[in-house]
Design a protein around this motif. Sequence first.
Motif, PDB file in Angstrom:
ATOM      1  N   GLU A  23       0.833  -1.208   0.000  1.00 23.61           N
ATOM      2  CA  GLU A  23       0.000   0.000   0.000  1.00 23.61           C
ATOM      3  C   GLU A  23       0.869   1.259   0.000  1.00 23.61           C
ATOM      4  O   GLU A  23       0.574   2.223  -0.722  1.00 23.61           O
ATOM      5  CB  GLU A  23      -0.940   0.003   1.202  1.00 23.61           C
ATOM      6  N   LEU A  24       1.919   1.259   0.799  1.00 20.97           N
ATOM      7  CA  LEU A  24       2.827   2.407   0.840  1.00 20.97           C
ATOM      8  C   LEU A  24       3.538   2.600  -0.496  1.00 20.97           C
ATOM      9  O   LEU A  24       3.704   3.736  -0.961  1.00 20.97           O
ATOM     10  CB  LEU A  24       3.849   2.238   1.968  1.00 20.97           C
ATOM     11  N   ARG A  25       3.953   1.500  -1.122  1.00 20.51           N
ATOM     12  CA  ARG A  25       4.606   1.601  -2.432  1.00 20.51           C
ATOM     13  C   ARG A  25       3.669   2.230  -3.459  1.00 20.51           C
ATOM     14  O   ARG A  25       4.070   3.102  -4.236  1.00 20.51           O
ATOM     15  CB  ARG A  25       5.058   0.224  -2.909  1.00 20.51           C
ATOM     16  N   ALA A  26       2.427   1.790  -3.459  1.00 19.75           N
ATOM     17  CA  ALA A  26       1.452   2.344  -4.398  1.00 19.75           C
ATOM     18  C   ALA A  26       1.193   3.821  -4.106  1.00 19.75           C
ATOM     19  O   ALA A  26       1.109   4.643  -5.030  1.00 19.75           O
ATOM     20  CB  ALA A  26       0.151   1.554  -4.322  1.00 19.75           C
ATOM     21  N   GLU A  53       5.147  14.710   0.329  1.00 26.84           N
ATOM     22  CA  GLU A  53       4.450  13.549   0.864  1.00 26.84           C
ATOM     23  C   GLU A  53       5.229  12.266   0.572  1.00 26.84           C
ATOM     24  O   GLU A  53       5.285  11.360   1.393  1.00 26.84           O
ATOM     25  CB  GLU A  53       3.054  13.480   0.238  1.00 26.84           C
ATOM     26  N   ARG A  54       5.855  12.224  -0.573  1.00 31.63           N
ATOM     27  CA  ARG A  54       6.619  11.035  -0.967  1.00 31.63           C
ATOM     28  C   ARG A  54       7.756  10.760   0.016  1.00 31.63           C
ATOM     29  O   ARG A  54       7.990   9.606   0.385  1.00 31.63           O
ATOM     30  CB  ARG A  54       7.164  11.211  -2.381  1.00 31.63           C
ATOM     31  N   ALA A  55       8.455  11.780   0.457  1.00 28.30           N
ATOM     32  CA  ALA A  55       9.557  11.590   1.402  1.00 28.30           C
ATOM     33  C   ALA A  55       9.051  10.965   2.701  1.00 28.30           C
ATOM     34  O   ALA A  55       9.696  10.068   3.258  1.00 28.30           O
ATOM     35  CB  ALA A  55      10.237  12.925   1.682  1.00 28.30           C
ATOM     36  N   GLN A  56       7.912  11.414   3.164  1.00 30.31           N
ATOM     37  CA  GLN A  56       7.330  10.858   4.388  1.00 30.31           C
ATOM     38  C   GLN A  56       6.923   9.400   4.171  1.00 30.31           C
ATOM     39  O   GLN A  56       7.166   8.537   5.016  1.00 30.31           O
ATOM     40  CB  GLN A  56       6.125  11.677   4.819  1.00 30.31           C
ATOM     41  N   ILE A  57       6.319   9.111   3.033  1.00 22.76           N
ATOM     42  CA  ILE A  57       5.879   7.750   2.735  1.00 22.76           C
ATOM     43  C   ILE A  57       7.076   6.819   2.600  1.00 22.76           C
ATOM     44  O   ILE A  57       7.051   5.683   3.080  1.00 22.76           O
ATOM     45  CB  ILE A  57       4.995   7.730   1.474  1.00 22.76           C
ATOM     46  N   ILE A  58       8.152   7.295   1.977  1.00 22.91           N
ATOM     47  CA  ILE A  58       9.363   6.485   1.833  1.00 22.91           C
ATOM     48  C   ILE A  58       9.931   6.148   3.216  1.00 22.91           C
ATOM     49  O   ILE A  58      10.368   5.017   3.456  1.00 22.91           O
ATOM     50  CB  ILE A  58      10.411   7.199   0.955  1.00 22.91           C
ATOM     51  N   GLU A 109       8.207   5.889   5.997  1.00 21.80           N
ATOM     52  CA  GLU A 109       7.298   4.880   6.548  1.00 21.80           C
ATOM     53  C   GLU A 109       7.538   3.515   5.906  1.00 21.80           C
ATOM     54  O   GLU A 109       7.474   2.480   6.577  1.00 21.80           O
ATOM     55  CB  GLU A 109       5.844   5.298   6.324  1.00 21.80           C
ATOM     56  N   LEU A 110       7.822   3.522   4.616  1.00 21.70           N
ATOM     57  CA  LEU A 110       8.088   2.284   3.889  1.00 21.70           C
ATOM     58  C   LEU A 110       9.345   1.597   4.428  1.00 21.70           C
ATOM     59  O   LEU A 110       9.351   0.379   4.649  1.00 21.70           O
ATOM     60  CB  LEU A 110       8.233   2.589   2.399  1.00 21.70           C
ATOM     61  N   GLU A 111      10.387   2.364   4.667  1.00 18.29           N
ATOM     62  CA  GLU A 111      11.617   1.794   5.213  1.00 18.29           C
ATOM     63  C   GLU A 111      11.379   1.216   6.610  1.00 18.29           C
ATOM     64  O   GLU A 111      11.893   0.140   6.933  1.00 18.29           O
ATOM     65  CB  GLU A 111      12.714   2.847   5.240  1.00 18.29           C
ATOM     66  N   ALA A 112      10.586   1.906   7.424  1.00 16.17           N
ATOM     67  CA  ALA A 112      10.273   1.410   8.764  1.00 16.17           C
ATOM     68  C   ALA A 112       9.462   0.115   8.684  1.00 16.17           C
ATOM     69  O   ALA A 112       9.704  -0.827   9.444  1.00 16.17           O
ATOM     70  CB  ALA A 112       9.512   2.469   9.553  1.00 16.17           C
ATOM     71  N   ALA A 113       8.522   0.051   7.756  1.00 16.64           N
ATOM     72  CA  ALA A 113       7.710  -1.151   7.592  1.00 16.64           C
ATOM     73  C   ALA A 113       8.552  -2.323   7.110  1.00 16.64           C
ATOM     74  O   ALA A 113       8.383  -3.452   7.564  1.00 16.64           O
ATOM     75  CB  ALA A 113       6.558  -0.883   6.618  1.00 16.64           C
ATOM     76  N   ARG A 114       9.496  -2.051   6.216  1.00 17.05           N
ATOM     77  CA  ARG A 114      10.392  -3.112   5.734  1.00 17.05           C
ATOM     78  C   ARG A 114      11.276  -3.635   6.872  1.00 17.05           C
ATOM     79  O   ARG A 114      11.523  -4.836   6.970  1.00 17.05           O
ATOM     80  CB  ARG A 114      11.248  -2.607   4.585  1.00 17.05           C
ATOM     81  N   ALA A 115      11.746  -2.733   7.730  1.00 20.39           N
ATOM     82  CA  ALA A 115      12.556  -3.149   8.875  1.00 20.39           C
ATOM     83  C   ALA A 115      11.719  -3.984   9.838  1.00 20.39           C
ATOM     84  O   ALA A 115      12.205  -4.996  10.372  1.00 20.39           O
ATOM     85  CB  ALA A 115      13.134  -1.926   9.582  1.00 20.39           C
TER      86      ALA A 115
END
Length: 55
Positions: free
Chosen positions: A11-14, A23-28, A30-36
């Motif tokens: 969902e974050l990637r999409a 907004e993209r920087a914030q989502i990225i 969050e994406l890195e945190a979710a991957r960790a």
Amino acid sequence: MTYDLEIHIEELRAEANHCDLTERAQIIAELEAARAALAAAIAAQDVERVGEPPH
């Protein structure tokens, strides 16, 4: 638990593909945190299965 994290990552990637740069920087981030979190969850599952830390 890992399934939920995998869905969240997708969902974050999409979302990252359809937003402005700020907004993209914030989502990225969050994406890195979710991957960790996913990597940690997978490692924890491996330990539970084997009974000892991975090498």
